[in-house]
Write a protein that holds these residues in place. Sequence first.
Motif, short mmCIF file in Angstrom:
data_model
loop_
_atom_site.label_atom_id
_atom_site.label_comp_id
_atom_site.label_asym_id
_atom_site.label_seq_id
_atom_site.Cartn_x
_atom_site.Cartn_y
_atom_site.Cartn_z
N PHE A 226 -5.05 -89.17 -30.16
CA PHE A 226 -5.47 -88.33 -31.94
C PHE A 226 -3.99 -87.86 -31.83
CE2 PHE A 226 -9.70 -88.97 -29.47
CZ PHE A 226 -10.24 -88.87 -30.38
N LEU A 227 -3.07 -87.35 -31.66
CA LEU A 227 -2.15 -86.95 -31.81
C LEU A 227 -0.79 -87.91 -33.06
CD1 LEU A 227 -0.07 -84.46 -32.22
CD2 LEU A 227 1.42 -86.25 -30.13
N SER A 228 -1.86 -88.75 -32.95
CA SER A 228 -1.32 -90.22 -33.63
C SER A 228 -1.78 -90.19 -34.52
CB SER A 228 -0.42 -91.91 -33.25
OG SER A 228 -1.81 -91.85 -32.92
N ILE A 229 -3.01 -89.92 -34.95
CA ILE A 229 -3.90 -90.23 -36.23
C ILE A 229 -3.75 -88.91 -37.20
CG2 ILE A 229 -6.37 -89.53 -37.31
CD1 ILE A 229 -7.00 -91.40 -34.49
N THR A 230 -3.33 -87.68 -36.18
CA THR A 230 -2.93 -86.36 -36.76
C THR A 230 -1.76 -86.97 -37.72
OG1 THR A 230 -4.33 -84.88 -35.82
CG2 THR A 230 -2.77 -84.17 -36.73
N LEU A 231 -0.58 -87.21 -37.07
CA LEU A 231 0.45 -87.07 -37.65
C LEU A 231 0.62 -87.96 -38.88
CD1 LEU A 231 3.28 -86.99 -34.38
CD2 LEU A 231 2.89 -85.76 -36.62
N VAL A 232 0.47 -89.43 -38.75
CA VAL A 232 -0.50 -90.04 -39.86
C VAL A 232 -0.71 -89.71 -41.24
CG1 VAL A 232 -1.09 -92.03 -40.97
CG2 VAL A 232 -0.06 -92.21 -38.47
N LYS A 233 -1.80 -88.81 -40.99
CA LYS A 233 -3.00 -88.24 -42.19
C LYS A 233 -1.88 -87.17 -42.73
CE LYS A 233 -7.64 -89.11 -41.20
NZ LYS A 233 -8.62 -88.14 -41.14
N ALA A 234 -0.74 -86.47 -42.22
CA ALA A 234 0.41 -85.41 -42.54
C ALA A 234 1.05 -86.17 -43.84
CB ALA A 234 1.28 -85.10 -41.61
N GLN A 235 1.10 -87.23 -43.43
CA GLN A 235 2.19 -88.34 -44.39
C GLN A 235 1.42 -88.68 -46.15
OE1 GLN A 235 4.34 -91.10 -42.56
NE2 GLN A 235 5.02 -89.83 -41.32
N GLU A 236 0.23 -87.74 -46.29
CA GLU A 236 -0.06 -88.39 -47.93
C GLU A 236 -0.18 -87.14 -48.30
OE1 GLU A 236 -4.40 -88.63 -46.42
OE2 GLU A 236 -4.97 -89.91 -45.09
N GLY A 237 -0.09 -87.66 -49.28
CA GLY A 237 0.27 -86.78 -50.37
C GLY A 237 0.91 -86.84 -51.40
N LYS A 238 1.60 -86.01 -52.78
CA LYS A 238 1.76 -86.73 -53.28
C LYS A 238 3.45 -86.93 -53.60
CE LYS A 238 -2.12 -85.91 -56.70
NZ LYS A 238 -2.05 -85.49 -58.27
N VAL A 239 4.20 -87.81 -54.58
CA VAL A 239 5.01 -87.23 -54.36
C VAL A 239 6.13 -86.88 -55.81
CG1 VAL A 239 8.02 -88.94 -54.66
CG2 VAL A 239 6.04 -89.74 -52.45
N GLU A 240 6.64 -86.14 -55.78
CA GLU A 240 7.28 -85.99 -57.47
C GLU A 240 8.70 -86.02 -57.19
OE1 GLU A 240 7.92 -81.76 -59.81
OE2 GLU A 240 6.72 -81.75 -58.44
N VAL A 241 9.13 -87.48 -58.88
CA VAL A 241 10.38 -87.07 -58.72
C VAL A 241 10.88 -86.69 -59.62
CG1 VAL A 241 12.27 -90.04 -59.30
CG2 VAL A 241 9.50 -89.85 -57.94
N VAL A 242 11.91 -86.25 -59.48
CA VAL A 242 12.98 -84.83 -60.74
C VAL A 242 14.68 -85.76 -60.71
CG1 VAL A 242 13.65 -82.85 -60.83
CG2 VAL A 242 11.71 -82.91 -59.21
N LYS A 243 13.99 -86.02 -62.24
CA LYS A 243 15.26 -87.22 -62.76
C LYS A 243 15.98 -86.35 -63.75
CE LYS A 243 14.87 -90.14 -65.68
NZ LYS A 243 14.48 -91.60 -66.00
N ASP A 244 17.29 -85.83 -63.49
CA ASP A 244 18.78 -85.07 -64.08
C ASP A 244 17.93 -86.21 -65.74
OD1 ASP A 244 20.21 -83.55 -64.85
OD2 ASP A 244 21.73 -84.00 -63.48
N SER A 245 18.38 -85.01 -66.26
CA SER A 245 18.27 -85.16 -68.41
C SER A 245 19.48 -86.79 -68.79
CB SER A 245 17.89 -84.26 -68.69
OG SER A 245 19.33 -83.29 -69.06
N LEU A 246 20.37 -86.24 -67.64
CA LEU A 246 22.11 -87.06 -67.72
C LEU A 246 22.06 -88.83 -67.28
CD1 LEU A 246 24.68 -84.50 -66.57
CD2 LEU A 246 24.15 -85.24 -68.81
N ILE A 247 20.78 -88.56 -66.26
CA ILE A 247 20.69 -90.12 -66.00
C ILE A 247 19.99 -91.05 -67.17
CG2 ILE A 247 19.03 -91.31 -64.69
CD1 ILE A 247 19.57 -89.36 -62.17
N SER A 248 19.06 -90.52 -67.57
CA SER A 248 18.09 -91.20 -68.94
C SER A 248 19.34 -91.86 -70.34
CB SER A 248 17.18 -90.29 -69.71
OG SER A 248 16.27 -90.43 -68.67
N LEU A 249 20.94 -90.17 -70.58
CA LEU A 249 22.08 -90.42 -71.40
C LEU A 249 22.56 -91.47 -71.24
CD1 LEU A 249 22.50 -87.12 -71.89
CD2 LEU A 249 21.60 -88.96 -73.89
N LEU A 250 22.89 -91.96 -69.24
CA LEU A 250 23.64 -92.88 -68.96
C LEU A 250 22.92 -94.07 -69.11
CD1 LEU A 250 26.39 -93.37 -67.60
CD2 LEU A 250 24.33 -93.04 -65.32
#
Length: 150
Positions: free
Chosen positions: A13-37
């Motif tokens: 049950f502990l392992s099931i709880t830890l696996v569910k804790a990894q669900e969610g959205k990932v937000e990618v933050v990209k520096d504006s200079l990367i697009s210029l490069l």
Amino acid sequence: MIKKGFIVSCLFFLSITLVKAQEGKVEVVKDSLISLLQEYRAYYAINPTTSKVVSLEPKTIDKSRASRVKVRGFRVQIFSGSNRNEATNVQNSFIRQNPDVGAYLDYVEPNYRVKVGDFTSRSQATDYMRQLRGTYRNVFVFVEDVWTWQ
């Protein structure tokens, strides 16, 4: 026996709880200079960001219909020194041995430089530089405008 079952159940049950804790959205933050490069690298054809169909077959160009244009590319320097006669001799010797490869003589005070080839990729220029290392000393790859057929 009941104690082992209880411990195994708790771990499960502990392992099931830890696996569910990894669900969610990932937000990618990209520096504006990367697009210029990325735009800069795409403009000068340095690992372009746009996908291109790559063929492993040698590219054949109908030179009667094509035109020569200057693009950002690479050349291999085979000589640098202050003696113009020596630079001209190196250039002429290279042209005699490699008539199908362009050889260019530049003067940037105080040295004359002989650079060869019109490469559109650094890997091509580096491979050619390795071939020339046994014949010429102080061989380097330089970025500059080169001629190509389009």
